[in-house]
Design an enzyme around this catalytic site. Structure first.
Site, PDB file in Angstrom:
ATOM      1  N   ARG A 174      57.975  36.509  49.844  1.00  0.00           N
ATOM      2  CA  ARG A 174      58.722  35.345  49.368  1.00  0.00           C
ATOM      3  C   ARG A 174      59.147  35.472  47.904  1.00  0.00           C
ATOM      4  O   ARG A 174      59.971  34.718  47.420  1.00  0.00           O
ATOM      5  CB  ARG A 174      57.876  34.076  49.586  1.00  0.00           C
ATOM      6  CG  ARG A 174      57.725  33.715  51.055  1.00  0.00           C
ATOM      7  CD  ARG A 174      56.571  32.763  51.328  1.00  0.00           C
ATOM      8  NE  ARG A 174      55.273  33.429  51.376  1.00  0.00           N
ATOM      9  CZ  ARG A 174      54.125  32.829  51.653  1.00  0.00           C
ATOM     10  NH1 ARG A 174      54.122  31.532  51.887  1.00  0.00           N
ATOM     11  NH2 ARG A 174      52.989  33.516  51.692  1.00  0.00           N
ATOM     12  N   ALA A 195      70.373  42.464  -2.719  1.00  0.00           N
ATOM     13  CA  ALA A 195      71.097  42.119  -1.495  1.00  0.00           C
ATOM     14  C   ALA A 195      71.907  43.304  -0.977  1.00  0.00           C
ATOM     15  O   ALA A 195      72.509  44.047  -1.750  1.00  0.00           O
ATOM     16  CB  ALA A 195      72.021  40.948  -1.770  1.00  0.00           C
TER      17      ALA A 195
HETATM   18  C1  UD1 Z   1      46.733  31.476  52.043  1.00  0.00           C
HETATM   19  C2  UD1 Z   1      45.829  30.852  53.114  1.00  0.00           C
HETATM   20  C3  UD1 Z   1      46.034  29.329  53.113  1.00  0.00           C
HETATM   21  C4  UD1 Z   1      45.808  28.758  51.732  1.00  0.00           C
HETATM   22  C5  UD1 Z   1      46.667  29.487  50.671  1.00  0.00           C
HETATM   23  C6  UD1 Z   1      46.249  29.077  49.294  1.00  0.00           C
HETATM   24  C7  UD1 Z   1      45.468  32.370  54.990  1.00  0.00           C
HETATM   25  C8  UD1 Z   1      45.956  32.796  56.313  1.00  0.00           C
HETATM   26  N1  UD1 Z   1      46.154  31.384  54.400  1.00  0.00           N
HETATM   27  O1  UD1 Z   1      48.087  31.279  52.428  1.00  0.00           O
HETATM   28  O2  UD1 Z   1      45.134  28.721  54.008  1.00  0.00           O
HETATM   29  O3  UD1 Z   1      46.133  27.378  51.720  1.00  0.00           O
HETATM   30  O4  UD1 Z   1      46.449  30.918  50.780  1.00  0.00           O
HETATM   31  O5  UD1 Z   1      47.055  29.663  48.318  1.00  0.00           O
HETATM   32  O6  UD1 Z   1      44.483  32.865  54.511  1.00  0.00           O
HETATM   33  N2  UD1 Z   1      46.597  39.349  51.389  1.00  0.00           N
HETATM   34  C9  UD1 Z   1      46.042  40.578  51.605  1.00  0.00           C
HETATM   35  N3  UD1 Z   1      46.205  41.174  52.812  1.00  0.00           N
HETATM   36  C10 UD1 Z   1      46.886  40.591  53.821  1.00  0.00           C
HETATM   37  C11 UD1 Z   1      47.451  39.313  53.610  1.00  0.00           C
HETATM   38  C12 UD1 Z   1      47.279  38.703  52.393  1.00  0.00           C
HETATM   39  O7  UD1 Z   1      45.402  41.140  50.715  1.00  0.00           O
HETATM   40  O8  UD1 Z   1      46.968  41.219  54.896  1.00  0.00           O
HETATM   41  C13 UD1 Z   1      46.429  38.700  50.073  1.00  0.00           C
HETATM   42  C14 UD1 Z   1      47.743  38.427  49.369  1.00  0.00           C
HETATM   43  O9  UD1 Z   1      48.075  39.514  48.517  1.00  0.00           O
HETATM   44  C15 UD1 Z   1      47.421  37.168  48.574  1.00  0.00           C
HETATM   45  C16 UD1 Z   1      46.331  36.496  49.357  1.00  0.00           C
HETATM   46  O10 UD1 Z   1      45.819  37.451  50.275  1.00  0.00           O
HETATM   47  O11 UD1 Z   1      46.939  37.457  47.271  1.00  0.00           O
HETATM   48  C17 UD1 Z   1      46.831  35.291  50.141  1.00  0.00           C
HETATM   49  O12 UD1 Z   1      47.914  35.683  50.957  1.00  0.00           O
HETATM   50  P1  UD1 Z   1      49.270  34.851  51.015  1.00  0.00           P
HETATM   51  O13 UD1 Z   1      50.229  35.575  51.858  1.00  0.00           O
HETATM   52  O14 UD1 Z   1      49.671  34.428  49.677  1.00  0.00           O
HETATM   53  O15 UD1 Z   1      48.757  33.584  51.847  1.00  0.00           O
HETATM   54  P2  UD1 Z   1      49.305  32.091  51.782  1.00  0.00           P
HETATM   55  O16 UD1 Z   1      50.451  31.967  52.720  1.00  0.00           O
HETATM   56  O17 UD1 Z   1      49.514  31.682  50.400  1.00  0.00           O
HETATM   57 MG    MG Z   2      49.500  32.643  48.586  1.00  0.00          MG
END
Ligand code: UD1
Ligand code: MG
Length: 465
Positions: free
Chosen positions: A22, A388
């Site tokens: 995103r 200057a």
């Molecule tokens: C996530 C949570 C959501 C919470 C929100 C808070 C899940 C499924 N959702 O959503 O409940 O309200 O955070 O901000 O957990 N990441 C990995 N490996 C992966 C996927 C993600 O390391 O396979 C890491 C991303 O880099 C990130 C974090 O996990 O730092 C959260 O992932 P992101 O995709 O931001 O989840 P959200 O949609 O924000």
């Molecule tokens: Mg997040």
């Protein structure tokens, strides 16, 4: 920090493997900066304050770039997640590096406003309530994008539903998950191995720990955050801007508490690694960036930008000056419209005036360069006055050369120093001189000037109207 935290029994997992689709960026999401510091650095500095047994950081997307950016850190282990199959899958990758701890604290790499005191509270409550899983939640006015906290009739957390999987009623719930959990180590991996990916995104969701844990008799508890900003997860550029705003307000408030006056605070940018001494005044529109240090009793004029600068005590910087990796000694007087470039080193009581540029040059105590000059690759002694429009001609088209000027030298306006060249102490250089060879101490140096023509009876032609 109110007290020192120490958790030799706690493992921390930071999830930072996602691409951050995103953000629409070439840069991995967690390396995007919030007030001059990568989001991941904010989170790592926060979790380090807990002094845990270990910190595991899960990387995947552009992991070399992330690892190189962070560099070596005490107690930190990198864990690779080959494919980003979801947050539960990410934590599962840490199984082999975690041993002999009581709890695992799971934190996302995209929550830069999180405070260590909140994590401390979360772990304390988790242990006091003897819970197996404790989730950090918050009540927000706009729950968009977050997992919703669904509670049972007794008020206990029943499940956490990701936005894309909510029913219309669940979508209206305004208590959301921060994505931060404290989980008893004994149960964590057993539960993680049972999580499946039957959901809208076909991902292994960490929030599914809750229903699976409950089914197996685990106790689930939650902590509601007071300061909602802290859990702000940054997934896109508009959230990045919001996170900056939130952190900026917090940082400005902290400097105000430390005795710094900030005029029109909403116009000022003060990045996270800046330091400012007491009784300094930061005027409207000023930007203090990177590792800039401002001493006590300084005035930083309106719209002045300082990047990685060191400003000593009682320095007065007038509006619209630009300072980049330069040092300014105590009681100096700079600007307006001054430009100090890398490795400009000004001693105490130096005056640098309008439209003066200084680069890679030392300027001695009390010397003045007040108008329209360029001093580059130079050493200027004490108590000099540079007139200057004087310029050090430091570049011959291929190489840079040095100009050395002694103490108490008076340089007339519009002088050119053709470097390499040096001028001894107490010398006087007449206006409009072109200095091409060594000038010894004392005496007057004057370039041969064109003869002045004077016609006392000359009449200027008058324009026909
Ligand atoms: C996530 C949570 C959501 C919470 C929100 C808070 C899940 C499924 N959702 O959503 O409940 O309200 O955070 O901000 O957990 N990441 C990995 N490996 C992966 C996927 C993600 O390391 O396979 C890491 C991303 O880099 C990130 C974090 O996990 O730092 C959260 O992932 P992101 O995709 O931001 O989840 P959200 O949609 O924000
Ligand atoms: Mg997040």
């Amino acid at each position: 920090m109110p007290h020192t935290m120490n958790y030799p029994n706690l493992q921390i997992c930071v999830l930072a493997a996602g691409k951050g689709k995103r953000m629409r960026s070439q840069l991995p999401k967690v390396l995007h900066q919030v007030l001059g510091k990568a989001m991941l650095d904010h989170v790592l500095h926060t979790v380090e304050e807990l002094h845990p047994k270990g910190i595991a950081v899960v990387t995947g997307h552009a992991s070399e770039r992330v690892i190189e950016h962070v560099g070596p850190l005490k107690n930190l282990e990198w864990v690779h997640q080959d494919q980003q199959l979801g947050t539960a899958h990410a934590v599962k990758q840490c199984e082999s590096v975690i041993r002999d701890v009581q709890d695992v604290l799971i934190v996302c790499g995209d929550t830069p406003l999180l405070r260590s005191t909140t994590l401390d509270q979360l772990v304390k409550q988790h242990r006091q309530s003897n819970a197996d899983i404790t989730v950090l939640t918050a009540k927000v006015s706009n729950p968009k994008g977050y997992g919703r906290i669904v509670r049972d009739e007794h008020g206990g957390v029943k499940s956490i539903v990701e936005e894309r999987d909510t029913t219309p009623e669940q979508a209206l719930l305004n208590e959301v998950s921060s994505g931060i959990y404290c989980v008893r180590f004994e149960v964590l991996f057993n539960i993680l191995h049972q999580i499946e990916n039957h959901n809208a995104q076909s991902e292994y969701y960490l929030p599914d720990m809750v229903p699976i844990g409950l089914r197996q008799g685990a106790t689930v508890s939650s902590l509601l955050l007071g300061d909602v900003d802290e859990m702000m997860g940054v997934n896109d550029r508009s959230q990045l801007a919001l996170a900056e705003e939130g952190l900026q307000q917090r940082i400005i408030h902290e400097w105000q508490e430390q005795g710094v006056t900030i005029e029109q605070p909403h116009t000022v940018r003060i990045e996270a690694s800046v330091s400012i001494g007491v009784d300094s005044r930061i005027c409207a529109g000023a930007q203090l960036l990177g590792s800039t240090h401002i001493g006590d009793g300084c005035v930083i004029g309106a719209y002045t930008v300082i990047q990685n600068g060191w400003i000593d005590d009682e320095v007065n910087i007038l509006p619209f000056s630009h300072i980049d990796r330069a040092n300014v000694g105590a009681k100096a007087y700079i600007g307006p419209f001054a430009r100090l470039r890398p490795d400009a080193k000004l001693d105490e009581h130096v005056h640098i005036g309008n439209f003066v540029e200084v680069k890679n040059a030392v300027i001695g105590r009390g010397s003045k360069v007040n108008h329209l000059s360029y001093i580059g690759d130079s050493e200027v002694g004490q108590d000099c006055n540079i007139g200057a429009g004087s310029i050090t001609c430091n570049y011959d088209g291929a190489n840079k050369h040095k100009t050395v000027i002694g103490d108490r030298v008076f340089v007339g306006s519009s002088t050119k120093f053709i470097a390499p060249v040096s001028v001894g102490d107490d010398a006087t250089i007449g206006a409009d001189s072109v200095v091409t060879q060594t000038v010894n101490a004392g005496g007057l140096t004057l370039s041969k000037r064109g003869e002045m023509q004077y016609s006392p009876n000359w009449k200027r032609p008058v324009k026909d109207l």
